[in-house]
Scaffold this active site. Structure first.
Site, PDB file in Angstrom:
ATOM      1  N   LYS A  87      30.842  15.652  31.457  1.00  0.00           N
ATOM      2  CA  LYS A  87      31.303  16.986  31.065  1.00  0.00           C
ATOM      3  C   LYS A  87      30.440  17.644  30.007  1.00  0.00           C
ATOM      4  O   LYS A  87      30.471  18.861  29.852  1.00  0.00           O
ATOM      5  CB  LYS A  87      32.759  16.912  30.590  1.00  0.00           C
ATOM      6  CG  LYS A  87      33.727  16.629  31.715  1.00  0.00           C
ATOM      7  CD  LYS A  87      35.133  17.001  31.334  1.00  0.00           C
ATOM      8  CE  LYS A  87      36.053  16.853  32.532  1.00  0.00           C
ATOM      9  NZ  LYS A  87      37.446  17.075  32.207  1.00  0.00           N
ATOM     10  N   LYS A  94      34.985  14.773  46.155  1.00  0.00           N
ATOM     11  CA  LYS A  94      36.434  14.722  45.918  1.00  0.00           C
ATOM     12  C   LYS A  94      37.083  16.107  46.054  1.00  0.00           C
ATOM     13  O   LYS A  94      36.516  17.102  45.591  1.00  0.00           O
ATOM     14  CB  LYS A  94      36.612  14.179  44.491  1.00  0.00           C
ATOM     15  CG  LYS A  94      38.024  14.154  43.960  1.00  0.00           C
ATOM     16  CD  LYS A  94      38.049  13.503  42.592  1.00  0.00           C
ATOM     17  CE  LYS A  94      39.063  14.216  41.712  1.00  0.00           C
ATOM     18  NZ  LYS A  94      39.329  13.582  40.449  1.00  0.00           N
ATOM     19  N   LYS A 106      40.314  21.077  42.317  1.00  0.00           N
ATOM     20  CA  LYS A 106      40.686  22.471  42.079  1.00  0.00           C
ATOM     21  C   LYS A 106      39.501  23.306  41.610  1.00  0.00           C
ATOM     22  O   LYS A 106      39.579  24.523  41.576  1.00  0.00           O
ATOM     23  CB  LYS A 106      41.827  22.535  41.067  1.00  0.00           C
ATOM     24  CG  LYS A 106      41.627  21.684  39.847  1.00  0.00           C
ATOM     25  CD  LYS A 106      42.969  21.367  39.208  1.00  0.00           C
ATOM     26  CE  LYS A 106      42.845  20.267  38.167  1.00  0.00           C
ATOM     27  NZ  LYS A 106      44.108  19.672  37.817  1.00  0.00           N
TER      28      LYS A 106
HETATM   29  P1  AMP Z   1      42.754  15.946  37.817  1.00  0.00           P
HETATM   30  O1  AMP Z   1      43.406  17.034  38.591  1.00  0.00           O
HETATM   31  O2  AMP Z   1      41.348  15.677  38.229  1.00  0.00           O
HETATM   32  O3  AMP Z   1      42.951  16.100  36.338  1.00  0.00           O
HETATM   33  O4  AMP Z   1      43.518  14.613  38.197  1.00  0.00           O
HETATM   34  C1  AMP Z   1      44.866  14.336  37.961  1.00  0.00           C
HETATM   35  C2  AMP Z   1      45.255  13.113  38.770  1.00  0.00           C
HETATM   36  O5  AMP Z   1      45.178  13.394  40.173  1.00  0.00           O
HETATM   37  C3  AMP Z   1      44.352  11.897  38.533  1.00  0.00           C
HETATM   38  O6  AMP Z   1      45.119  10.706  38.557  1.00  0.00           O
HETATM   39  C4  AMP Z   1      43.389  11.958  39.692  1.00  0.00           C
HETATM   40  O7  AMP Z   1      42.833  10.715  40.029  1.00  0.00           O
HETATM   41  C5  AMP Z   1      44.277  12.489  40.826  1.00  0.00           C
HETATM   42  N1  AMP Z   1      43.438  13.248  41.784  1.00  0.00           N
HETATM   43  C6  AMP Z   1      42.864  14.464  41.603  1.00  0.00           C
HETATM   44  N2  AMP Z   1      42.164  14.840  42.698  1.00  0.00           N
HETATM   45  C7  AMP Z   1      42.270  13.814  43.592  1.00  0.00           C
HETATM   46  C8  AMP Z   1      41.757  13.596  44.928  1.00  0.00           C
HETATM   47  N3  AMP Z   1      40.998  14.480  45.556  1.00  0.00           N
HETATM   48  N4  AMP Z   1      42.092  12.434  45.541  1.00  0.00           N
HETATM   49  C9  AMP Z   1      42.862  11.522  44.922  1.00  0.00           C
HETATM   50  N5  AMP Z   1      43.371  11.672  43.677  1.00  0.00           N
HETATM   51  C10 AMP Z   1      43.088  12.794  43.010  1.00  0.00           C
END
Ligand code: AMP
Ligand code: TRP
Length: 329
Positions: free
Chosen positions: A111, A194, A197
């Site tokens: 980041k 991945k 958002k």
């Molecule tokens: P984030 O939105 O990246 O802050 O992630 C919040 C939670 O959602 C974390 O535990 C991530 O590992 C899970 N997560 C976010 N995007 C994915 C994805 N595409 N596949 C699986 N898990 C996800």
């Protein structure tokens, strides 16, 4: 009963990846663990967020947690910043962490890459100490997180062990819990990346609160390959494999069962089935979400859990303050 602690940052819109990779595990585990699941809103401040948008996202995430099936009888749902003790514990843990170890966090390295030191907040750097506080506060046994967060949970373990050695047994040493590989969802337009958002076009990512008919179109236009057989092969058929994972998880069947069902189908009819499944999931989720928002349940749940989490946290922080020698405790 063993304790589970986990949280999600309320930044950006919530995605199908958040559901499958995180919230779904919390829902499945809540009967077997005393669960504490929160909105990590203090973590959102590591980068600038519009305050009004942040406020909206916090309520949205609580609504989504409830609509996805987190049950206040099993899971204590709360907003991190409403329990003032997290920031207190975080400071003590920061003072028991080293610049060296925080500098090795790959998320910080990613980041802060290509940014000058004058534009990276100190919070972005010390954020794993706050995350350790979130976890150690509640004596978590397990912390279900995506693979990207594993290093932070390992740091929390190290900080707990170091503190216990210095000041006497105070914290439980937690274990990370990573969902099985299949639970990672990829971008529909770029299926080696991945689903996130931060996807710029918006076409590769399904949002939990978006119009289900728009989500349907995104599935129908997902990138696939030129063969026309449906089977799981992550290396050579990442697009089809991703759709198989989404379908099997939403329909509660195995990938083998899904493959048997569609093995001989053409991509068009397979995609239609996945699109039906995603659309149905979103329609049902959003109906529950709207009902929850209108019922006033969000405030009811948060008011009740606030008392509980503050009590646990106050005891922990006073014990810590006493052990490190500050105040008159
Ligand atoms: P984030 O939105 O990246 O802050 O992630 C919040 C939670 O959602 C974390 O535990 C991530 O590992 C899970 N997560 C976010 N995007 C994915 C994805 N595409 N596949 C699986 N898990 C996800
Ligand atoms: N850092 C996590 C993320 O970005 C969110 C988080 C904050 C968390 N505190 C936590 C996850 C404690 C598990 C436990 O996804």
């Amino acid at each position: 009963m063993k304790r589970l602690v986990s949280g999600i940052k309320p930044t950006g819109e919530f995605t199908l990846g958040n559901y499958i990779g995180a919230i779904k595990q919390f829902v499945e585990m809540q009967k077997d663990y005393e669960s504490f699941v929160f909105v990590a809103d203090l973590h959102a401040l590591t980068v600038y967020n519009d305050p009004e948008v942040l406020r909206t996202r916090i309520r949205e995430l609580i609504g989504i947690y409830l609509a996805c099936g987190l049950d206040p009888k099993h899971t204590t749902l709360f907003v991190q910043s409403e329990n003032l003790f997290h920031a207190n514990l975080s400071w003590v843990l920061e003072c028991n962490s080293y610049v060296g170890e925080l500098s090795r966090m790959t998320q910080f390295k990613d980041k802060s890459k290509n940014k000058g030191n004058e534009s990276i907040s100190c919070g972005l750097f010390t954020y794993p100490a706050l995350m350790a506080a979130d976890i150690l506060m509640y004596d978590a046994d397990v912390v279900p997180v995506g693979v990207d967060q594993k290093q932070h949970v390992e740091l929390a373990r190290n900080i707990a062990e170091r503190f216990n050695n210095r000041y006497g047994k105070t914290f439980k040493v937690p274990d990370p819990m990573i969902p099985e590989a299949g639970a990672k969802i990829y971008d529909l337009q770029n299926p080696t990346k991945k689903m996130s958002k931060t996807d710029e076009s918006g076409k590769g990512c399904i949002m939990l609160l978006e119009d289900p008919s728009v989500a349907r179109k995104k599935i129908m236009s997902a990138v696939t390959d030129s063969e026309s057989k449906v089977y799981y092969d992550k290396e050579n058929k990442p697009g089809i494999s991703n759709l198989l994972v989404i379908y099997s998880l939403l329909e509660h069947i195995s990938i083998e069962e899904a493959t048997q069902k569609f093995g001989e189908s053409n991509y068009g009819s397979f995609k239609t089935a996945v699109a039906d499944s995603v659309e149905k999931f979103l329609v049902e989720l959003q109906a529950k979400y709207n009902e929850i928002v209108e019922s006033g349940l969000i405030d009811e749940v948060l008011d009740a859990s606030n008392k509980k989490v503050r009590k646990i946290a106050e005891e922990k922080v006073l014990d810590v303050f006493k052990k490190v020698g500050v105040g008159r405790y």
